[in-house]
Design an enzyme around this catalytic site. Structure first.
Site, PDB file in Angstrom:
ATOM      1  N   TYR A  57      12.768  31.739   5.515  1.00 37.86           N
ATOM      2  CA  TYR A  57      11.604  33.615   5.840  1.00 37.86           C
ATOM      3  C   TYR A  57      11.809  33.686   7.138  1.00 37.86           C
ATOM      4  CZ  TYR A  57       9.913  32.340   1.592  1.00 37.86           C
ATOM      5  OH  TYR A  57       9.900  32.852   0.176  1.00 37.86           O
TER       6      TYR A  57
ATOM      7  N   LYS B 154       0.610  -1.198  -0.526  1.00 44.63           N
ATOM      8  CA  LYS B 154      -0.261   0.188   0.072  1.00 44.63           C
ATOM      9  C   LYS B 154       1.143   1.665  -0.429  1.00 44.63           C
ATOM     10  CE  LYS B 154      -0.232  -0.444   4.896  1.00 44.63           C
ATOM     11  NZ  LYS B 154      -0.634  -0.342   5.911  1.00 44.63           N
TER      12      LYS B 154
ATOM     13  N   ARG C 292      -9.681   0.170  15.026  1.00 43.77           N
ATOM     14  CA  ARG C 292      -9.565   0.124  14.169  1.00 43.77           C
ATOM     15  C   ARG C 292     -10.965  -0.147  12.783  1.00 43.77           C
ATOM     16  NH1 ARG C 292      -4.317   1.133  10.669  1.00 43.77           N
ATOM     17  NH2 ARG C 292      -4.393  -0.576  10.122  1.00 43.77           N
TER      18      ARG C 292
END
Ligand code: PLP
Length: 375
Positions: free
Chosen positions: A267, A38, A136
């Site tokens: 920044y 996956k 889950r």
């Protein structure tokens, strides 16, 4: 011809196969080793990684979504492909078209598959996920008996497997995992004895630390990609041959410059130089998975030495300190993940800087950059 990116991820097929063989040796030939591919194989490229594992002897593959399963089958891969995250009823026919195995977690999905099976005059093998403590996906243990009974009564579907998942298998203390294993084993005994079911629950942590959880098959993810689920601790604990990280990530120096003391960098000027400082500007930033949380913390390798990130990571650019590294010039290779000279930065170290885990580092780098494969 298109221009090449400065950044690329390199994947070692040899490392993927080494890890597969090492794990197969560990669990023994009586237990099947399913490769979880996956998330584009945790950033390693789903089709390429699956093919590497297939060459090492793998017959079982796991993906999250149906669309991944279809893609994987279209690549020409043989073997079982399990789809773990369910499906939209409108897509149910794809399981038949592409010979994919749904892992279901409710009765409704089985009913949908049964209807499609009848329409097509076909049968389909399905597996059930049980929630033994992860909270889950999965049928809760108390509901399992009823769900299994009803599924067995559905025409066109054949129950072929029972699985669960561990929440704490990466911990050194295997108490919780052992308790969950016992609960799962009881359910298996009651519902799956005398049946041709593939029983599986172990992830990498359980494969490594809870041998009694192996059943018929195990599902390895992170360990196939070369990492221990508990990071450096696991690597330290491992005896004998070690897993080998398969991914490296590199870029190159875009510009080198020396700025005086008192220069604010990037920044927000979160870093101001205390002395004259030589900077290497790198064409990598959070857009490339080099997250902003790495600002001021991460290190990279330049000429085999560590160089620290100064100031904030930008969208596409990052500055590192090369004051103490001689003769750095534009075009020099910079290793973000992997080895250079005698130094190495691995996914666990980067994960620590990001307050995360290697899994996330691999997904981020692998899935946002061009991948190259070496054999
Ligand atoms: C991702 C996943 C695994 C693999 O877990 P690792 O810790 O990477 O080994 C196993 N089973 C399921 C259901 C998963 O989603």
């Amino acid at each position: 011809m298109s221009a090449t990116s400065f950044n690329h991820v390199q994947i070692s097929r040899a490392a993927l196969q080494h890890n597969y063989r090492l794990l197969q040796k560990k669990i023994g030939s009586g237990v099947r080793l399913l490769a979880m591919v996956k998330a584009d194989a945790y950033g390693h490229g789903m089709e390429e990684a699956a093919l590497s594992f297939a060459h090492a002897g793998c017959h079982d593959f796991g993906v999250a979504e149906l669309t991944e399963g279809v893609r994987l089958r279209k690549s020409g891969l043989k073997g079982n492909i399990l789809v773990f995250l369910g499906f939209d009823p409108a897509d149910a026919a794809l399981f038949f078209d592409f010979e994919l195995t749904p892992v279901i977690f409710d009765l409704e999905s089985a009913e949908v598959l049964s209807r499609v099976a009848l329409q097509r005059n076909q049968k389909i093998a399905i597996q059930i996920k049980v929630d033994c403590g992860m909270s889950r996906l999965g049928v809760l243990p108390n509901d399992l008996r009823d769900v299994v009974k009803k599924i067995k009564g559905l025409p066109g579907v054949q129950l072929s497997g029972l699985c669960s998942h561990f929440p704490r298998a990466d911990e050194a203390d295997a108490t919780h995992t052992a308790a969950q294993t016992s609960l799962f084993a009881e359910l298996v005994k009651e519902l799956a004895e005398n049946e041709e079911l593939t029983v599986h629950t172990a992830n990498s942590g359980a494969i490594l630390y809870c041998p009694e959880s192996r059943f018929d098959m195990v599902r390895a993810g992170i360990s196939l990609y070369g990492y221990y689920p508990d990071g450096h601790e696991g690597a330290k604990r491992a005896e004998g041959e070690k897993l080998r990280p398969a991914m490296s990530f590199s870029t190159r120096v875009l510009q080198v410059k020396t700025v005086p003391a008192g220069s604010g960098i990037s920044y927000g000027h979160t870093f101001v130089t205390e002395h004259e400082t030589t900077l290497a500007v790198l064409p990598v930033g959070y857009e490339d998975g080099f997250l902003r949380s790495l600002s001021g913390r991460a290190e990279v390798l330049v000429k085999g030495k560590r160089a620290r990130v100064l100031g904030r990571v930008c969208m596409n650019l990052t500055m590192v300190d090369v004051t103490d590294i001689l003769n750095v010039t534009a075009g020099d290779e910079v290793v973000i993940l992997g080895a250079q000279g005698d130094e190495e930065i691995d996914g666990d170290e980067i994960a620590q800087w990001m307050n995360s885990i290697s899994y996330e580092v691999l997904c981020l780098f692998g899935n946002t950059n061009e991948r190259r494969y070496i054999t």
